[in-house]
Structures are given as structure tokens and as C-alpha cells.
Design a protein around this motif. Structure first.
Motif, mmCIF file in Angstrom:
data_model
loop_
_atom_site.group_PDB
_atom_site.id
_atom_site.type_symbol
_atom_site.label_atom_id
_atom_site.label_comp_id
_atom_site.label_asym_id
_atom_site.label_seq_id
_atom_site.Cartn_x
_atom_site.Cartn_y
_atom_site.Cartn_z
ATOM 1 N N ILE A 76 0.822 -1.194 0.000
ATOM 2 C CA ILE A 76 0.000 0.000 0.000
ATOM 3 C C ILE A 76 0.866 1.258 0.000
ATOM 4 C CG2 ILE A 76 -0.339 0.033 2.491
ATOM 5 C CD1 ILE A 76 -2.859 0.948 -0.265
ATOM 6 N N THR A 82 -8.400 -4.722 -7.543
ATOM 7 C CA THR A 82 -7.116 -4.030 -7.493
ATOM 8 C C THR A 82 -7.273 -2.586 -7.066
ATOM 9 O OG1 THR A 82 -6.053 -5.446 -9.125
ATOM 10 C CG2 THR A 82 -5.174 -3.233 -8.923
ATOM 11 N N PHE A 83 -6.391 -2.191 -6.158
ATOM 12 C CA PHE A 83 -6.199 -0.782 -5.814
ATOM 13 C C PHE A 83 -4.896 -0.416 -6.495
ATOM 14 C CE2 PHE A 83 -3.848 2.251 -3.247
ATOM 15 C CZ PHE A 83 -4.787 3.184 -2.840
ATOM 16 N N GLY A 84 -4.948 0.480 -7.453
ATOM 17 C CA GLY A 84 -3.695 0.832 -8.110
ATOM 18 C C GLY A 84 -3.912 1.665 -9.328
ATOM 19 N N TYR A 109 -9.341 4.693 -0.659
ATOM 20 C CA TYR A 109 -9.432 3.347 -1.255
ATOM 21 C C TYR A 109 -9.411 3.326 -2.772
ATOM 22 C CZ TYR A 109 -10.928 2.846 3.533
ATOM 23 O OH TYR A 109 -10.989 2.942 4.895
ATOM 24 N N VAL A 110 -9.075 4.456 -3.410
ATOM 25 C CA VAL A 110 -8.834 4.427 -4.850
ATOM 26 C C VAL A 110 -7.511 5.131 -5.124
ATOM 27 C CG1 VAL A 110 -11.176 4.220 -5.728
ATOM 28 C CG2 VAL A 110 -10.282 6.471 -5.110
ATOM 29 N N GLU A 111 -6.963 4.875 -6.286
ATOM 30 C CA GLU A 111 -5.633 5.376 -6.573
ATOM 31 C C GLU A 111 -5.738 6.528 -7.568
ATOM 32 O OE1 GLU A 111 -1.684 5.736 -8.114
ATOM 33 O OE2 GLU A 111 -3.476 5.232 -9.256
ATOM 34 N N TYR A 133 -1.833 5.916 3.809
ATOM 35 C CA TYR A 133 -1.502 5.554 2.432
ATOM 36 C C TYR A 133 -2.745 5.321 1.580
ATOM 37 C CZ TYR A 133 3.501 4.936 3.368
ATOM 38 O OH TYR A 133 4.818 5.140 3.666
ATOM 39 N N THR A 134 -3.781 4.710 2.183
ATOM 40 C CA THR A 134 -4.983 4.408 1.398
ATOM 41 C C THR A 134 -5.677 5.675 0.920
ATOM 42 O OG1 THR A 134 -6.028 4.131 3.536
ATOM 43 C CG2 THR A 134 -5.666 2.136 2.256
ATOM 44 N N HIS A 181 -2.734 8.081 -1.722
ATOM 45 C CA HIS A 181 -2.633 7.691 -3.128
ATOM 46 C C HIS A 181 -3.827 8.168 -3.938
ATOM 47 C CE1 HIS A 181 1.022 5.365 -3.065
ATOM 48 N NE2 HIS A 181 0.632 4.783 -1.951
ATOM 49 N N SER A 214 -11.915 -2.214 -6.011
ATOM 50 C CA SER A 214 -10.829 -2.085 -5.038
ATOM 51 C C SER A 214 -10.958 -3.159 -3.964
ATOM 52 C CB SER A 214 -10.884 -0.703 -4.380
ATOM 53 O OG SER A 214 -10.065 -0.672 -3.232
ATOM 54 N N TYR A 223 -10.137 -2.962 -1.049
ATOM 55 C CA TYR A 223 -10.425 -2.344 0.250
ATOM 56 C C TYR A 223 -11.908 -2.015 0.393
ATOM 57 C CZ TYR A 223 -5.414 -1.767 0.682
ATOM 58 O OH TYR A 223 -4.076 -2.008 0.778
ATOM 59 N N PHE A 240 -8.050 -5.637 4.911
ATOM 60 C CA PHE A 240 -7.339 -6.253 3.798
ATOM 61 C C PHE A 240 -5.851 -6.049 3.999
ATOM 62 C CE2 PHE A 240 -5.471 -5.870 -0.521
ATOM 63 C CZ PHE A 240 -5.723 -7.154 -0.956
#
Lengths: 294, 413
Positions: free
Chosen positions: A33, A59-61, B314-316, B355-356, B359, B393, B395, B408
Motif C-alpha cells: 500500500i 485491485t487498488f492501483g 481506497y482508490v488510486e 496511504y490508502t 494515493h 478495489s 479495500y 485487507f
């Protein structure tokens, strides 16, 4: 903006199998993360023939992380577990018509999720050997962890050594300053460790030849793989005379090969060694000195 | 998730450019003013003949325009540079050279890389850098700052407003504190110039950097304010230009453009700031109301009027930006993946944003060219984008449409 292939964009904007598989019997959770990537892969494996019948991802990314996950699910459906395990992250990247070097870790994450899921299915413990540091060389996607490892294992001390051993910095040269910073850190590390080591007494000539032969044994498989070989011809003080035979003689890279052997010999003998090439069987031109550090 | 259609539900298909902290549209009046200096007025201002004369005069006029934007006492206190990075480097390296016995520098952990990386480099060379921390709203630790001030410090260099969050540091007070210790004070004013009045005269500020392309001048022109009487050493030597303080033939068209942009900015600040702030607030409140699990980063009570940075948990960020880009909406993110650095923005980390969320932090930065229609587009499209990404996601629990209850925790980190 990243130069993503059409295939990456397609899998990002229209991801395949972006869901948790119902009644999945294998789950792989991987990711970091802090790096901004995390992936859950769920599989439904047919226990009769070990074939992956369904695969889904969450996916988170970034764009390429989602595209790599999507590609992975498409690639493994219908495969047996062993076939799936044979896939590499490069296969995922190739399936997507390539990923930018900074994004290759996204394909690595996909592969590791697969390994984790299969380990889960088989009741094994997933061992990850994943290490990721600051990306130093963007041309060849080499990070500081990798450079530090190679530098300390080989006691490298110059930028040229690092380029030679790792390829990092071998293309656009933009990272040379960063490589030198990594080198400074490593050199500082082994300088502080070196203090405790007792000074060795000079080795006898027999011992020296043993050590030289050991180094040659170590590099021989590489040379033989390319159809060449190396033979010790003579030793005199800090000069080692070697003959390169087979495909090595006349190879445009023989200079680099000798430099690599010279480096290894210097380490094995604990003193600066200069390697001189000796012409193979038919006596030809007089010996030429290959620019070695003497 | 189907390929996004452009402008679904919106009135027009015009691009919505909401990335003005990165760079801005050049004002057409600025272009008009600079063009003759790329065509008929090509002379070197240093020349004695009639080709150089109008160029030299135009540069001096531009200097007074920039002086007014800075609120400086004398036009000669303005030095033109190629960009703000050059201005900042000049300021810090000048102090280091002018005060060789002072081996310490004070800066903060949320500075622009122009400052951060230069200070890291000086640290490698043996300087002690006082990296002043910020709290979870991006407010500087004043106690740590006060404690770091001493006669061993060559220069303080702090940003006036943060580029990612728009959070404003209390620069005037901090400059006063530095002055009491006889320390040079530099501020990176890139994100305030043209947004809020500056007025350096009479403040404790000795040096100030700004960049033209952040307020509707072209790229490649910046300026350094240098208080008359402050000790200075040039970065570029080899010419008498800028009174020997910045050698190199002048970027005449860029300087003229910067002057005009500065003049326009003084008016625009009066006229447009309130409107820009209202649009920004409407965007921010609208998004927070429409998107669950989202919050503003930085300090909304001390902020430049054009910036809003919202973290969508929870999203990038890159994924959000790619989808916005499909819809012709431009914003930016502190996400690791948009920079290639593999680490989220140092600003988000300094504020201890999880971090969650870090990002998924998206920065919207407006300008006088921003319209209500653009804001409507973002309000219409972004909630759906975040929802689509949350649905895939790990999460997020798609059935509950809420963060997953069990934690998670992926392998390796």
C-alpha cells in the motif's frame, strides 16, 4: 503522461473479470500500500484436473496495475496450475504490448498474486522474495536495492563497475549521480566493516594459482555457454596471463570478459591484478596489454 | 466499466483545465505584448545602437511591473531568471557562499523539489539542514522553527504556499523572527504570486522567487526579489546583465511577457479572487457531499483561493486522472504512480495522511479562465469514477458500498 499501449488502455478502461469469484477456492492477496498497489486474486480451481476455471481480481492501483490484473485473469483461465505457474511477469507485460519500465512492478504484482493464490489452494505458505527500493535506472528498471546487493557482493567501487555488473546507468546516463550516491553509501558501509578484518599474510604461489583456477572455474560455464573457454597460461607477480579460446578468441566483447575476470581475480587474491591475454595456439601477434588497472 | 463517453450529461465538450498550479494558459494580452520582441525588436539590450534601445527600455518597464506585483521598494530589487528553480537555487547558494562560516540551513519537509533536493545535496556536502515538520493539516511547527534559529544559520528557505494543498505558511512572521537573528530569509512564492498580494517592502523577506507560467506568462521566465543591501553572490557569472547578478543575455520576450502578466495579475487579484474562491468552494463542498469517504487535505482556513486537494479513500489517483482525462478534465495527483517515484507525495506523507488516502489525493487548481461549467462537469463525472474504481478495489465491499469491514492485508509491503 505515461506512454501506455492501446492494450493497456483497453484493459484499464474495460477491465475483464473485475470481481471476486464466487465460491473461489484460492485467494492471493499481495501488494504494497505504501507503493500504491494492492491486489486480491480469486480463483476457482477444478480439483479433478487442477485447471483454473474462473479468475477474478480486485485491485487498488494505477492504470497499469488494473490492466496487469485484468490481463492476468485472462491469461490464466483454462490453464492448469502448473501451466499458470510457468507464466512470468514478462509474459504479462508482453500480453499488454509492454509496460513503461517504472510500471514493470505492476506485472510483478500480478505474478506474485498468482503464486500466492496457488500456494493458498495447495495449502502451502507463500514465500515472497519481493524487494523494491528507489528506482535508480529507469532505462533498465534497476533499483537501489539491486545495485547495493551487487555492489556489496562484488565490492564494487566505481560507476563503471556498476554499469558493467548491473547495466544500471548504461543507457541514457541520467542516473549516474544517483548511482554514485548509492556507491558512497555502500563504500562507507564496508569501510566501517573492514576495520575488524585481520590483515592476511601473503599467499604462496601454489595458493595463488589455486585461487586463480577457482575464479576461472567460476566464470567458465558462462564462457562455455557462448562456445568459448579460458585457460591459465602463466602467473608473474601481479600479472596473470590467460588465453581465451573457441568463440571467445576474436569476440568483440573479449575485452569486457577479461576486465570482468580481472576484477574477480583482484578480489580473490586481495591485490590489484592485471590480466594479459595470450594468443591462442597459432603464435600470432605479440601480446597486447588490455587496458587494465595495474 | 465501459469506455467513458466524453461529456455525458454536460453542456459542452470544452476541456476543463483544473491544473493551474502546474501551469497556466498564457493570457492573449501577454502574447500580444511579447511577440514584437520575437520579431522586429530582436536587438541585444546591451547594444548601443537603435536595435538594442527599445529592448532595453521594455525590460526596464517590465521590471517596474514585476516590482509592483512583488510590492518591492525599488525596481532594481527584481532580477530576471529563467525560472523559479533558478531563482531558488540562486538564493540558497548565494547565502551559502556569502556566509561561509554559517553551516546550517532551515527549510521544511513539504518544499518544492527545487528546494528539497538542493538542500539534500548541501546536506551531503556537510551542511546541517533543519527540516521543519508540519502537522496533519500541513501547518508548520513554529516551535521547531524558533528553536532552529541561530547565528549558525546561513538562510531560511520556506514556501509561502504549498503547491499540492495550497496551505499558506505565516511567512511574514517567520521572516521577522529570522531577521531578529540576522539570518537571510528566502521564500518560494511560486504558488502565491498572482493569487494573493505579496508586499515584500518592509517585511523581513530578503529574497523571493516567482515563476511566470504560474500566472499566465509563458514558461521559461521567473524572477528573484533581492532586498537592496542584502549580501549576494551570483549563480551565473560572466556578464554585466541584471547588474552582474545574473549573467546571460536577457530573455527579452519572456521578460516583457512576465511584466505584462504581473500587471494583469494585480488587476485580476482584485477582480477574480472572490469568484475563483467561490467556484473552488462549490467544487469542494459538492464533491465532499457526493463522494463518501473523502476529505480535504491541508488547512482550508489558511489557503490560496484557487486550490483544493481532496483525498478519495481506497482508490488510486492515477486511475482517477486517466478516467477524468478521457472526459477532457485535467487535474493532478500526489499519487506515486503519476510520478514514477513509487512513493506517494512527500507532502501527503509529511501530513501523515494514511496511504490508502494519500494515493487517492487529487488536486484541483483553478484560474481566472475557470468557468462554472467546468466545475459542473467535475461534479457530474467524478463521483461515478470514484465509485467505479471502488467497486474493483480490494479495500471496498461492493455489496455494502462501503469500506470492507475485515482488514485487507496483502503479503509484503
Amino acid at each position: 503522461m505515461w506512454d501506455y499501449s492501446e492494450k493497456v488502455k483497453d484493459h484499464f478502461f474495460s477491465p475483464r473479470n473485475a470481481k471476486a469469484v464466487e465460491q473461489a477456492n484460492a485467494t492471493g492477496d499481495v501488494g504494497s500500500i505504501s507503493c500504491g498497489d494492492a491486489l486480491r486474486l480469486t480463483l476457482k480451481v477444478n480439483p479433478d484436473n487442477d485447471t483454473i476455471e474462473q479468475a477474478g481480481f480486485q485491485t487498488f492501483g494505477c492504470g497499469s496495475a488494473i490492466a496487469s490484473s485484468s490481463a492476468l485473469t485472462e491469461m490464466v483461465i483454462g490453464k492448469t496450475l502448473d501451466q499458470a505457474l510457468a507464466l512470468t511477469n514478462q509474459d504479462i507485460a508482453d500480453y499488454l504490448d509492454g509496460l513503461p519500465p517504472e510500471k514493470m512492478h505492476c506485472s510483478v504484482m500480478g505474478m506474485e498474486a498468482l503464486h500466492a493464490a496457488i500456494a493458498d489452494y495447495r495449502g502451502e505458505v507463500f514465500e515472497d522474495d519481493h524487494e523494491e527500493g528507489d528506482l535508480i535506472c529507469k532505462c533498465f528498471a534497476i533499483d537501489d536495492v539491486m545495485i547495493k546487493k551487487v555492489v556489496s557482493q562484488n565490492k564494487l567501487s566505481t560507476l563503471e563497475d556498476v554499469i558493467h555488473y548491473t547495466k544500471a546507468g548504461g543507457a541514457c546516463a541520467a542516473c549516474h549521480e544517483k548511482i554514485e550516491w548509492v556507491l558512497e553509501e555502500c563504500v562507507a558501509d564496508y569501510d566501517s566493516n573492514a576495520v575488524a578484518e585481520p590483515a592476511e599474510s601473503p599467499a604462496s604461489i601454489v595458493e595463488r594459482i589455486h585461487r586463480i583456477e577457482a575464479v576461472l572455474e567460476e566464470v567458465r560455464p558462462q564462457l562455455q555457454a557462448d562456445g568459448g573457454d579460458v585457460k591459465l597460461s602463466d602467473v608473474e607477480d601481479d600479472m596473470v596471463f590467460l588465453s581465451l579460446t573457441g568463440a571467445c578468441s576474436g569476440c568483440g566483447l573479449s575485452g569486457a570478459t577479461l576486465a570482468m575476470i580481472e576484477q574477480k581475480l583482484s578480489e580473490a587474491l586481495g591485490e590489484p591484478i592485471t590480466v594479459y591475454p595470450v594468443g591462442a595456439a597459432p603464435a600470432s601477434t605479440p601480446l597486447q596489454v588490455v587496458g587494465g588497472a595495474s | 466499466m465501459n469506455p467513458a463517453k466524453c461529456c455525458s450529461g454536460a453542456k459542452t465538450c470544452e476541456p476543463a483545465y483544473l491544473d493551474n498550479n502546474a501551469t497556466t494558459q498564457v493570457d492573449s494580452k501577454v502574447v500580444e505584448t511579447m511577440l514584437p520582441f520575437l520579431t522586429e525588436h530582436y536587438g541585444n539590450p546591451s547594444s548601443i545602437h537603435k536595435f538594442g534601445d527599445p529592448v532595453g527600455k521594455a525590460i526596464e518597464h517590465a521590471r517596474t511591473q514585476v516590482q509592483r506585483l512583488m510590492g518591492a521598494e525599488h525596481p532594481s530589487e527584481v532580477i530576471f531568471t529563467s525560472c523559479a528553480t533558478e531563482a531558488t537555487s540562486t538564493a540558497i547558494l548565494s547565502a551559502v557562499e556569502a556566509f561561509p562560516e554559517r553551516k546550517e540551513i532551515i527549510t521544511s519537509v513539504v518544499e518544492h523539489p527545487a528546494t528539497l533536493q538542493l538542500c539534500e545535496q548541501l546536506q551531503r556536502k556537510g551542511y546541517t539542514i533543519h527540516w521543519i515538520a508540519v502537522d496533519n493539516k500541513g501547518r508548520i511547527d513554529m516551535d521547531a522553527y524558533a528553536a532552529a534559529l541561530s547565528d549558525r544559520v546561513a538562510i531560511v528557505s520556506l514556501m509561502w504556499a504549498n503547491n499540492e494543498t495550497g496551505t499558506i505558511f505565516p511567512i511574514r512572521g517567520m521572516a521577522e523572527m529570522a531577521r531578529k537573528h540576522g539570518i537571510l530569509f528566502h521564500t518560494d512564492a511560486v504558488q502565491v504570486a498572482g493569487k494573493v498580494p505579496i508586499q515584500v517592502a518592509g517585511s523581513g523577506i530578503d529574497l523571493l522567487s516567482l515563476s511566470g507560467h504560474k500566472f499566465h506568462a509563458p514558461k521559461g521566465i521567473g524572477a528573484l526579489y533581492l532586498r537592496r543591501g542584502a549580501k549576494f553572490r551570483p549563480l551565473l557569472r560572466g556578464g554585466h546583465q541584471e547588474r552582474g547578478r545574473r549573467a546571460g543575455t536577457e530573455n527579452a520576450s519572456g521578460i516583457v511577457a512576465l511584466g505584462m502578466a504581473a500587471e494583469l495579475a494585480i488587476d485580476a487579484m482584485q477582480r477574480d479572487s472572490a469568484r475563483i474562491a467561490m467556484m473552488r468552494d462549490r467544487l469542494e463542498h459538492g464533491l465532499l457531499a457526493r463522494v463518501p469517504n473523502s476529505f480535504v487535505t491541508g488547512d482550508p482556513s489558511q489557503r490560496v483561493p484557487n486550490t483544493s486537494n481532496i483525498a478519495f479513500e481506497y482508490v488510486e489517483g492515477e486511475s482517477i486522472l486517466l478516467m477524468l482525462n478521457q472526459l477532457n478534465v485535467a487535474a493532478s495527483s500526489g499519487s506515486a504512480c503519476t510520478s514514477g517515484s513509487l512513493e506517494p507525495s512527500h507532502v501527503m506523507r509529511a501530513m501523515d495522511i494514511p496511504y490508502t488516502a494519500a494515493h487517492g489525493a487529487i488536486r484541483f487548481s483553478l484560474s481566472r479562465y475557470t468557468t462554472d461549467d467546468m466545475i459542473d462537469r467535475v461534479l457530474a463525472e467524478l463521483p461515478g469514477i470514484v465509485e467505479r474504481l471502488r467497486m474493483i478495489s480490494p479495500y471496498w465491499d461492493p455489496e455494502q458500498n462501503a469500506p470492507r469491514e475485515e482488514v485487507f492485508e496483502p503479503a509484503f509491503g
